[in-house]
Design a protein around this motif. Structure first.
Motif, PDB file in Angstrom:
ATOM      1  N   GLU A  91       0.827  -1.349  -0.037  1.00 37.03           N
ATOM      2  CA  GLU A  91       0.132   0.005  -0.094  1.00 37.03           C
ATOM      3  C   GLU A  91       0.772   1.332  -0.190  1.00 37.03           C
ATOM      4  O   GLU A  91       0.614   2.119  -0.913  1.00 37.03           O
ATOM      5  CB  GLU A  91      -0.902   0.041   1.204  1.00 37.03           C
ATOM      6  CG  GLU A  91      -1.935  -1.160   1.326  1.00 37.03           C
ATOM      7  CD  GLU A  91      -3.336  -1.007   0.255  1.00 37.03           C
ATOM      8  OE1 GLU A  91      -2.960   0.363  -0.495  1.00 37.03           O
ATOM      9  OE2 GLU A  91      -4.039  -1.744  -0.081  1.00 37.03           O
ATOM     10  N   THR A  92       2.038   1.385   0.755  1.00 35.60           N
ATOM     11  CA  THR A  92       2.574   2.791   1.107  1.00 35.60           C
ATOM     12  C   THR A  92       4.022   2.729   1.278  1.00 35.60           C
ATOM     13  O   THR A  92       4.533   3.475   1.804  1.00 35.60           O
ATOM     14  CB  THR A  92       2.046   3.572   2.302  1.00 35.60           C
ATOM     15  OG1 THR A  92       2.143   2.667   3.484  1.00 35.60           O
ATOM     16  CG2 THR A  92       0.358   3.627   1.904  1.00 35.60           C
ATOM     17  N   ASP A  93       4.457   1.454   1.263  1.00 35.00           N
ATOM     18  CA  ASP A  93       6.008   1.075   1.249  1.00 35.00           C
ATOM     19  C   ASP A  93       6.279   1.522   3.013  1.00 35.00           C
ATOM     20  O   ASP A  93       7.128   2.149   3.311  1.00 35.00           O
ATOM     21  CB  ASP A  93       6.855   1.752   0.848  1.00 35.00           C
ATOM     22  CG  ASP A  93       8.473   1.723   0.774  1.00 35.00           C
ATOM     23  OD1 ASP A  93       8.610   0.453   1.186  1.00 35.00           O
ATOM     24  OD2 ASP A  93       9.413   2.339   0.511  1.00 35.00           O
ATOM     25  N   HIS A  94       5.196   0.985   3.864  1.00 36.84           N
ATOM     26  CA  HIS A  94       5.501   0.976   5.174  1.00 36.84           C
ATOM     27  C   HIS A  94       5.248   2.807   5.604  1.00 36.84           C
ATOM     28  O   HIS A  94       6.065   3.077   6.524  1.00 36.84           O
ATOM     29  CB  HIS A  94       6.494   0.502   5.870  1.00 36.84           C
ATOM     30  CG  HIS A  94       6.816  -1.154   5.408  1.00 36.84           C
ATOM     31  ND1 HIS A  94       5.752  -2.027   5.706  1.00 36.84           N
ATOM     32  CD2 HIS A  94       7.702  -1.636   4.705  1.00 36.84           C
ATOM     33  CE1 HIS A  94       6.432  -3.142   5.115  1.00 36.84           C
ATOM     34  NE2 HIS A  94       7.303  -3.135   4.538  1.00 36.84           N
ATOM     35  N   GLY A  95       4.400   3.456   5.078  1.00 35.44           N
ATOM     36  CA  GLY A  95       4.232   4.767   5.301  1.00 35.44           C
ATOM     37  C   GLY A  95       5.292   5.672   4.739  1.00 35.44           C
ATOM     38  O   GLY A  95       5.246   6.805   4.940  1.00 35.44           O
ATOM     39  N   ARG A  96       6.373   5.142   3.803  1.00 36.12           N
ATOM     40  CA  ARG A  96       7.355   6.068   3.246  1.00 36.12           C
ATOM     41  C   ARG A  96       6.838   6.669   1.984  1.00 36.12           C
ATOM     42  O   ARG A  96       7.523   7.643   1.643  1.00 36.12           O
ATOM     43  CB  ARG A  96       8.566   5.090   3.206  1.00 36.12           C
ATOM     44  CG  ARG A  96       9.211   4.714   4.338  1.00 36.12           C
ATOM     45  CD  ARG A  96      10.524   3.909   4.292  1.00 36.12           C
ATOM     46  NE  ARG A  96       9.992   2.530   3.683  1.00 36.12           N
ATOM     47  CZ  ARG A  96      10.595   1.434   4.026  1.00 36.12           C
ATOM     48  NH1 ARG A  96      11.824   1.530   4.888  1.00 36.12           N
ATOM     49  NH2 ARG A  96      10.628   0.333   3.359  1.00 36.12           N
ATOM     50  N   SER A  97       5.833   6.066   1.385  1.00 36.93           N
ATOM     51  CA  SER A  97       5.482   6.850   0.116  1.00 36.93           C
ATOM     52  C   SER A  97       4.872   8.168   0.517  1.00 36.93           C
ATOM     53  O   SER A  97       4.273   8.574   1.518  1.00 36.93           O
ATOM     54  CB  SER A  97       4.216   5.736  -0.355  1.00 36.93           C
ATOM     55  OG  SER A  97       3.605   6.654  -1.625  1.00 36.93           O
ATOM     56  N   ASP A  98       5.255   9.166  -0.606  1.00 41.02           N
ATOM     57  CA  ASP A  98       4.749  10.517  -0.712  1.00 41.02           C
ATOM     58  C   ASP A  98       3.600  10.693  -1.516  1.00 41.02           C
ATOM     59  O   ASP A  98       3.295  11.980  -1.894  1.00 41.02           O
ATOM     60  CB  ASP A  98       5.955  11.179  -1.292  1.00 41.02           C
ATOM     61  CG  ASP A  98       7.177  11.266  -0.232  1.00 41.02           C
ATOM     62  OD1 ASP A  98       6.873  11.313   1.056  1.00 41.02           O
ATOM     63  OD2 ASP A  98       8.232  11.420  -0.718  1.00 41.02           O
ATOM     64  N   LEU A  99       2.897   9.443  -2.015  1.00 38.86           N
ATOM     65  CA  LEU A  99       1.779   9.655  -2.545  1.00 38.86           C
ATOM     66  C   LEU A  99       0.351  10.195  -1.917  1.00 38.86           C
ATOM     67  O   LEU A  99       0.588  10.187  -0.629  1.00 38.86           O
ATOM     68  CB  LEU A  99       1.462   8.375  -3.087  1.00 38.86           C
ATOM     69  CG  LEU A  99       2.134   7.568  -4.216  1.00 38.86           C
ATOM     70  CD1 LEU A  99       1.552   6.271  -4.457  1.00 38.86           C
ATOM     71  CD2 LEU A  99       2.003   8.593  -5.582  1.00 38.86           C
ATOM     72  N   PRO A 100      -0.506  10.919  -2.511  1.00 39.09           N
ATOM     73  CA  PRO A 100      -1.622  11.635  -1.795  1.00 39.09           C
ATOM     74  C   PRO A 100      -2.449  10.694  -0.904  1.00 39.09           C
ATOM     75  O   PRO A 100      -2.454   9.488  -1.245  1.00 39.09           O
ATOM     76  CB  PRO A 100      -2.616  12.161  -3.005  1.00 39.09           C
ATOM     77  CG  PRO A 100      -1.577  12.099  -4.145  1.00 39.09           C
ATOM     78  CD  PRO A 100      -0.446  11.053  -4.188  1.00 39.09           C
ATOM     79  N   GLY A 101      -2.689  11.058   0.188  1.00 33.93           N
ATOM     80  CA  GLY A 101      -3.328  10.194   1.265  1.00 33.93           C
ATOM     81  C   GLY A 101      -2.517   9.408   2.078  1.00 33.93           C
ATOM     82  O   GLY A 101      -3.308   8.751   3.085  1.00 33.93           O
ATOM     83  N   VAL A 102      -1.316   9.521   2.066  1.00 33.90           N
ATOM     84  CA  VAL A 102      -0.586   8.485   2.946  1.00 33.90           C
ATOM     85  C   VAL A 102      -0.351   9.211   4.383  1.00 33.90           C
ATOM     86  O   VAL A 102      -0.489   8.620   5.184  1.00 33.90           O
ATOM     87  CB  VAL A 102       0.661   8.018   2.432  1.00 33.90           C
ATOM     88  CG1 VAL A 102       1.652   7.521   3.209  1.00 33.90           C
ATOM     89  CG2 VAL A 102       0.481   7.425   1.181  1.00 33.90           C
TER      90      VAL A 102
END
Length: 363
Positions: A91-102
């Motif tokens: 989903e988010t690379d364990h919260g490291r993603s900078d995509l919207p909604g993270v």
């Protein structure tokens, strides 16, 4: 203060005698320990999810704080931690993603946080007070009274609860499909989970061995409770069926109703009837044969619980939970935050009369 030679010799002699007694008595104590204590290490009597060791890949890829949360809540809720971690990675690379909604807001689908919950399923908003009437899957992992979809502790606990509710650990593919309705997503998450597991597999925890049943039955507080437990434990592995009272399938109250019936006792058939029937028991004073109730299911509340389990030992219950939750099994009731109380049907006056009649028949 100086000790005389005589007093010093006396002290040394007494110490030596005490040491000799300890050396002799300790093995005797160990030999006289009940077999269920000495043998407990050899038999796995816990039906909850087993803790899979993390691979080197998992340890290097997952932030330490996240890895601890995945393992902690996986064990607490009863799902595979590496599946939880694989969802977090996908989903988010364990919260490291900078995509919207993270880290704030939502993405185009309305999902938010490190585990990408739809706000509608989380509880209607990103931060949900746990005192709210509807909380969805919002969870309070850090104990601040609020389910925050952006807080890793809250989000991972919520994800564990959602996976458990929809079939994990036994039907993990079904649970993942409900999480994100695409089979390619399920395949990807399972592949990541395999890399995170030291064994390289997505393990389905086995049911506790039947060797565990005998000690539970033998430890029952009475012969009647022993009969109740014996019947109930024999139903493990059978499927859940709403309204089922056996012999091939049961629902949560149905298996308890049938277990009491097997012991010659009649109690109400449904959870809603069983809750007011038994005498209330304080938490910590529950015994095998008692019932434990949960605020779960549509139209239920703390005063009108919709799910029930049978206490088989301290902290453990036998339950038929739901169609997607896997077969009837022994689980931990202490891990459920929806627990509302315990009752003792055996102390109901009507059951007391039934017990007297049973005793008279045996005389």
């Amino acid at each position: 203060m100086k000790l005389s030679k005589t007093r010093l010799a006396l002290i040394i002699g007494l110490a030596g005698m005490l040491l000799l007694v300890a050396v002799i008595v300790s093995p005797l104590l160990l030999m006289s320990m009940p077999s269920f204590l000495s043998d407990s290490a050899s038999v796995d009597c816990d039906d909850s999810a087993q803790v899979e060791e993390a691979s080197d890949s998992a340890s290097s890829d997952i932030p330490a704080a996240y890895l601890e949360l995945y393992k902690d809540y996986g064990k607490r809720i009863g799902v595979q931690w590496n599946i939880l971690a694989a969802v977090g990675k996908r989903e988010t690379d364990h919260g490291r993603s900078d995509l919207p909604g993270v880290k704030n807001g939502t993405n185009s689908a309305g999902a938010a946080g490190p585990m990408q919950f739809l706000i509608s399923t989380w509880g209607g908003k990103a931060r949900v007070p746990m005192s709210s009437k509807f909380t969805g899957y919002a969870s309070d992992g850090d104990g601040d009274g609020v389910g925050d979809v952006y807080n890793p502790a809250d989000a991972i606990l919520g994800a564990a609860r959602m996976l458990k509710r929809n079939g994990a650990p036994e039907n993990v593919r079904q649970a993942l499909f409900v999480y994100n309705r695409a089979w390619w997503y399920v395949d990807q998450v399972e592949e990541i989970a395999r890399k995170y597991a030291k064994s390289g597999a997505v393990e389905v925890p086995p049911q506790a061995s039947e060797e565990c049943d005998e000690p539970l039955v033998e430890a029952a507080p009475s012969d009647v409770v022993a009969k109740i437990l014996q019947f109930a434990l024999a139903q493990r592995g059978k499927p859940y069926l709403w309204g089922g009272t056996g012999p091939d399938s049961f629902d949560c109250s149905g298996v308890i109703y049938a277990a009491y019936k097997a012991a010659g006792l009649t109690i109400p058939r449904t959870t809603f009837g069983q809750w007011p029937f038994g005498v209330k028991v304080l938490e910590g004073e529950e015994e095998p044969g008692d019932l434990v109730f949960f605020n779960a299911g549509p139209g239920t509340s703390a005063n009108n619980p919709g799910h029930v389990g049978l206490v088989v030992s301290k902290g453990k219950m036998l339950e038929a939970r739901c169609r997607l939750c896997g077969p009837i099994k022994v689980t931990s009731y202490q891990a459920r935050d929806t627990r509302v109380g315990f009752t003792r049907p055996l102390q109901n006056p009507a059951v007391q009369e039934q017990l007297k009649k049973l005793q008279n028949r045996t005389l």
